[in-house]
Design a protein around this motif. Structure first.
Motif, PDB file in Angstrom:
ATOM      1  N   HIS A   6     -45.736  98.008  70.407  1.00 29.95           N
ATOM      2  CA  HIS A   6     -44.541  98.465  71.120  1.00 29.95           C
ATOM      3  C   HIS A   6     -43.903  99.626  70.330  1.00 29.95           C
ATOM      4  O   HIS A   6     -43.572 100.675  70.892  1.00 29.95           O
ATOM      5  CB  HIS A   6     -43.575  97.287  71.251  1.00 29.95           C
ATOM      6  N   ALA A   7     -43.800  99.440  69.028  1.00 28.30           N
ATOM      7  CA  ALA A   7     -43.235 100.491  68.167  1.00 28.30           C
ATOM      8  C   ALA A   7     -44.105 101.747  68.220  1.00 28.30           C
ATOM      9  O   ALA A   7     -43.603 102.875  68.277  1.00 28.30           O
ATOM     10  CB  ALA A   7     -43.111  99.997  66.734  1.00 28.30           C
ATOM     11  N   ARG A   8     -45.413 101.542  68.224  1.00 30.29           N
ATOM     12  CA  ARG A   8     -46.332 102.693  68.316  1.00 30.29           C
ATOM     13  C   ARG A   8     -46.085 103.475  69.598  1.00 30.29           C
ATOM     14  O   ARG A   8     -46.002 104.698  69.602  1.00 30.29           O
ATOM     15  CB  ARG A   8     -47.787 102.197  68.286  1.00 30.29           C
ATOM     16  N   ARG A   9     -45.911 102.750  70.683  1.00 30.10           N
ATOM     17  CA  ARG A   9     -45.748 103.394  71.987  1.00 30.10           C
ATOM     18  C   ARG A   9     -44.416 104.146  72.061  1.00 30.10           C
ATOM     19  O   ARG A   9     -44.376 105.318  72.413  1.00 30.10           O
ATOM     20  CB  ARG A   9     -45.816 102.320  73.079  1.00 30.10           C
ATOM     21  N   VAL A  10     -43.329 103.466  71.727  1.00 28.57           N
ATOM     22  CA  VAL A  10     -42.018 104.089  71.968  1.00 28.57           C
ATOM     23  C   VAL A  10     -41.600 105.051  70.862  1.00 28.57           C
ATOM     24  O   VAL A  10     -40.695 105.859  71.053  1.00 28.57           O
ATOM     25  CB  VAL A  10     -40.889 103.046  72.217  1.00 28.57           C
ATOM     26  N   SER A  11     -42.259 104.948  69.716  1.00 28.93           N
ATOM     27  CA  SER A  11     -41.858 105.823  68.610  1.00 28.93           C
ATOM     28  C   SER A  11     -42.971 106.762  68.178  1.00 28.93           C
ATOM     29  O   SER A  11     -42.775 107.624  67.325  1.00 28.93           O
ATOM     30  CB  SER A  11     -41.391 104.981  67.418  1.00 28.93           C
ATOM     31  N   GLY A  12     -44.148 106.598  68.771  1.00 27.66           N
ATOM     32  CA  GLY A  12     -45.240 107.516  68.458  1.00 27.66           C
ATOM     33  C   GLY A  12     -45.657 107.486  67.005  1.00 27.66           C
ATOM     34  O   GLY A  12     -45.477 108.457  66.272  1.00 27.66           O
ATOM     35  N   VAL A  60     -41.383 111.661  59.599  1.00 25.97           N
ATOM     36  CA  VAL A  60     -40.340 110.681  59.943  1.00 25.97           C
ATOM     37  C   VAL A  60     -40.780 109.312  59.434  1.00 25.97           C
ATOM     38  O   VAL A  60     -41.911 108.887  59.688  1.00 25.97           O
ATOM     39  CB  VAL A  60     -40.127 110.610  61.471  1.00 25.97           C
ATOM     40  N   VAL A  61     -39.893 108.629  58.737  1.00 30.12           N
ATOM     41  CA  VAL A  61     -40.143 107.267  58.258  1.00 30.12           C
ATOM     42  C   VAL A  61     -39.353 106.321  59.157  1.00 30.12           C
ATOM     43  O   VAL A  61     -38.119 106.375  59.183  1.00 30.12           O
ATOM     44  CB  VAL A  61     -39.673 107.124  56.789  1.00 30.12           C
ATOM     45  N   VAL A  62     -40.058 105.476  59.904  1.00 24.45           N
ATOM     46  CA  VAL A  62     -39.355 104.632  60.858  1.00 24.45           C
ATOM     47  C   VAL A  62     -39.749 103.162  60.689  1.00 24.45           C
ATOM     48  O   VAL A  62     -40.936 102.848  60.486  1.00 24.45           O
ATOM     49  CB  VAL A  62     -39.590 105.142  62.310  1.00 24.45           C
ATOM     50  N   GLY A  63     -38.776 102.281  60.736  1.00 26.95           N
ATOM     51  CA  GLY A  63     -39.052 100.842  60.670  1.00 26.95           C
ATOM     52  C   GLY A  63     -39.675 100.388  61.979  1.00 26.95           C
ATOM     53  O   GLY A  63     -39.231 100.783  63.054  1.00 26.95           O
ATOM     54  N   THR A  64     -40.718  99.550  61.899  1.00 22.63           N
ATOM     55  CA  THR A  64     -41.428  99.165  63.126  1.00 22.63           C
ATOM     56  C   THR A  64     -41.096  97.752  63.570  1.00 22.63           C
ATOM     57  O   THR A  64     -41.593  97.302  64.595  1.00 22.63           O
ATOM     58  CB  THR A  64     -42.948  99.227  62.914  1.00 22.63           C
ATOM     59  N   ASN A  98     -45.374 114.365  61.764  1.00 15.39           N
ATOM     60  CA  ASN A  98     -45.987 113.043  61.648  1.00 15.39           C
ATOM     61  C   ASN A  98     -44.917 111.967  61.619  1.00 15.39           C
ATOM     62  O   ASN A  98     -43.813 112.189  61.111  1.00 15.39           O
ATOM     63  CB  ASN A  98     -46.780 112.942  60.341  1.00 15.39           C
ATOM     64  N   VAL A  99     -45.293 110.813  62.147  1.00 16.95           N
ATOM     65  CA  VAL A  99     -44.390 109.659  62.113  1.00 16.95           C
ATOM     66  C   VAL A  99     -45.088 108.538  61.355  1.00 16.95           C
ATOM     67  O   VAL A  99     -46.210 108.150  61.700  1.00 16.95           O
ATOM     68  CB  VAL A  99     -44.040 109.190  63.545  1.00 16.95           C
ATOM     69  N   LEU A 100     -44.428 108.046  60.326  1.00 24.06           N
ATOM     70  CA  LEU A 100     -44.973 106.945  59.530  1.00 24.06           C
ATOM     71  C   LEU A 100     -44.225 105.666  59.897  1.00 24.06           C
ATOM     72  O   LEU A 100     -43.010 105.567  59.684  1.00 24.06           O
ATOM     73  CB  LEU A 100     -44.788 107.242  58.035  1.00 24.06           C
ATOM     74  N   GLY A 101     -44.939 104.708  60.452  1.00 25.18           N
ATOM     75  CA  GLY A 101     -44.321 103.422  60.797  1.00 25.18           C
ATOM     76  C   GLY A 101     -44.369 102.498  59.594  1.00 25.18           C
ATOM     77  O   GLY A 101     -45.444 102.204  59.066  1.00 25.18           O
ATOM     78  N   VAL A 102     -43.212 102.066  59.138  1.00 25.07           N
ATOM     79  CA  VAL A 102     -43.151 101.174  57.979  1.00 25.07           C
ATOM     80  C   VAL A 102     -43.198  99.733  58.488  1.00 25.07           C
ATOM     81  O   VAL A 102     -42.406  99.351  59.345  1.00 25.07           O
ATOM     82  CB  VAL A 102     -41.873 101.418  57.153  1.00 25.07           C
TER      83      VAL A 102
END
Ligand code: GDP
Ligand code: IMO
Ligand code: MG
Length: 427
Positions: A316-322, A6-10, A260-264
């Protein structure tokens, strides 16, 4: 190696999700956009060409990739057709596209009402893109929305449109605005059905079949966690949830399929639209970053607000989006500064906090607590490995990893597909 990423904006969007999705798409079989609509603007640059996608997934440039617009999106068929035409005019003709029959459909009254509602807010604008995103999601949850699959059943489409128009015209009358006619919308949307009908299907079935085959699936988020309807700076947010947690619901897959989740994450922060932004800068440094990063909205052309990197936001993004990994974007933009700052906590009413407050007044009173690091003067746009970075730039990455506990898997040192450096293989 994991198959589902998953590619997610942080941050507040525009972190470079389009670029990084296109980068990983080299390895993907399927690319799935899972929320938002044509409020997004995802820029992709390769072979000297620059594309800005709004609702089409960023795998569209590769003929073998299945591109899915999933049920969690709000799809504006007018905009999809014009995006496809623009792509085709630039030679992108060989593509695979699938649009969920369950995706909410943006109707002409949605963008009109988006603009009207914003105008009514006077000084308390949200600063929406005026694409009708909020009103379309509101209708979905109010159960008076139309869905993309309705286009395939003209009689049912007509019934749903009549019902919706009864309510919408009442609102338009109350606002003193021109009413909308059934015939005009019906004719326009049936023509769109002719054009798009072949793409509309049950995309949950498709994605699950691909997963069962062992295909590599990339889930492309739009916006960013701070614009999330639940976890963002409400009400200055969009109307969907970009977090990785929303992927199963928004695509029709089981949560266990996310590997896996990749925070951009930009190397600094930007925000377009209204709302609190503790590390916001003005003056010379803001202008320097804005011009070097070409920080003007892809969709609306608005100058983006600019600030230092904020690790309260990132955590915060790490916590709520893993977040499992980070992708550090626009790193090249910071070259040339004497020092760079990273916000590590806030001070709120005399107390140090590292958790995001939930109300806007509290958020607005937050003062950033910074660590200040030496900057670097070198141009890093041609760097091909971590080791080639100037020591101060290496330290910047190490500091982010240390303070978030997340590894930087990839760094981006320019807009082009080739200006991307992998530090850890994740997909
Ligand atoms: P998205 O909405 O998250 O896909 O991001 P946008 O496309 O709206 O905004 C990111 C902008 O930064 C675009 O103009 C990209 O071309 C550009 N960009 C992406 N990565 C980099 C990078 O590493 N360096 C520079 N200078 N620009 C980049
Ligand atoms: P990408 O995917 C940056 C912002 C708008 C506004 C708020 C609500 O390119 O990162 P909306 O039209 O969604 O109701 O507007 O959200 N916004 C974005 N900001 N990038 C985006 O998408 C955005 N999509 C919406 O500016 O503040
Ligand atoms: Mg964007």
């Amino acid at each position: 190696m994991k198959n589902r990423l998953v590619v997610v904006g942080t941050q507040w969007g525009d972190e470079g999700k389009g670029k990084i999705t296109d980068y990983y798409a080299c390895n993907a079989d399927v690319v799935v956009r899972y929320q938002g609509g044509n409020n997004a603007g995802h820029t992709i640059t390769f072979d000297g060409q620059r594309f800005a996608l709004q609702s089409i997934p960023s795998g569209i440039f590769k003929p073998n990739i299945k591109n899915v617009m999933a049920n969690g999106m709000v799809v504006n068929p007018v905009s999809v057709v014009s995006e496809l035409e623009a792509l085709e005019n630039r030679g992108i003709k060989d593509y695979k596209l699938y649009i969920s029959n369950r995706a909410a459909m943006v109707m002409p009254y949605h963008s009109v009402l988006d603009g009207a509602m914003e105008a009514m807010k006077g000084g308390k604008l949200i600063g929406t893109t005026k694409k009708g995103i909020g009103p379309t999601y509101a209708d979905k949850y109010d159960r008076i929305g139309l869905r993309m699959g309705d286009l395939l059943d003209p009689e049912y489409f007509a019934m749903r449109l009549r019902d919706a128009l009864t309510e919408k015209n009442m609102i338009l009358r109350m606002l003193g605005m021109e009413e909308m006619t059934f015939d005009a919308i019906y004719t326009q949307y049936m023509a769109l059905a002719d054009r798009l009908g072949k793409y509309i299907c049950d995309t949950s079935v498709l994605i699950n079949e691909e997963i069962a085959k062992g295909s590599k699936v990339l889930f492309e988020g739009a916006q960013g966690v701070m614009l999330c309807i639940d976890h963002g700076t409400y009400p200055y947010v969009t109307s969907s949830s970009p977090t990785a947690a929303s992927v199963p619901q928004n695509t029709g897959i089981a949560p266990r399929y996310i590997d896996n989740v990749l925070g951009v994450c930009k190397a600094y922060t930007t925000r377009v639209g209204e709302g609190p932004f503790p590390t916001e800068l003005d003056g010379d440094i803001a202008n320097y970053i804005r011009e070097r990063g070409h920080e003007y909205g892809t969709v609306t052309g608005r100058p983006r607000r600019v600030g230092w990197l904020d690790l309260v936001v990132l955590n915060h993004a790490r916590r709520v989006s893993g977040l499992d990994y980070l992708s550090l974007m626009l790193f090249d933009v910071l070259s040339g500064l004497d020092t760079v700052k990273i916000c590590v906590a806030y001070e709120l009413d005399g107390k140090r906090i590292d958790i995001m407050p939930s109300t806007i007044p509290q958020f607005q009173r937050c003062k950033p607590v910074y660590v200040e690091l030496p900057g670097w003067k070198e141009d890093i746009t041609d760097v091909k490995s971590f080791n080639e970075l100037p020591e101060a730039a290496k330290n910047y990455i190490r500091k982010i990893e240390e303070l978030t506990g997340i590894k930087v898997a990839v760094m981006s040192v320019g807009p082009d597909r080739l200006q991307t450096v992998t530090l850890h293989d994740i997909f």
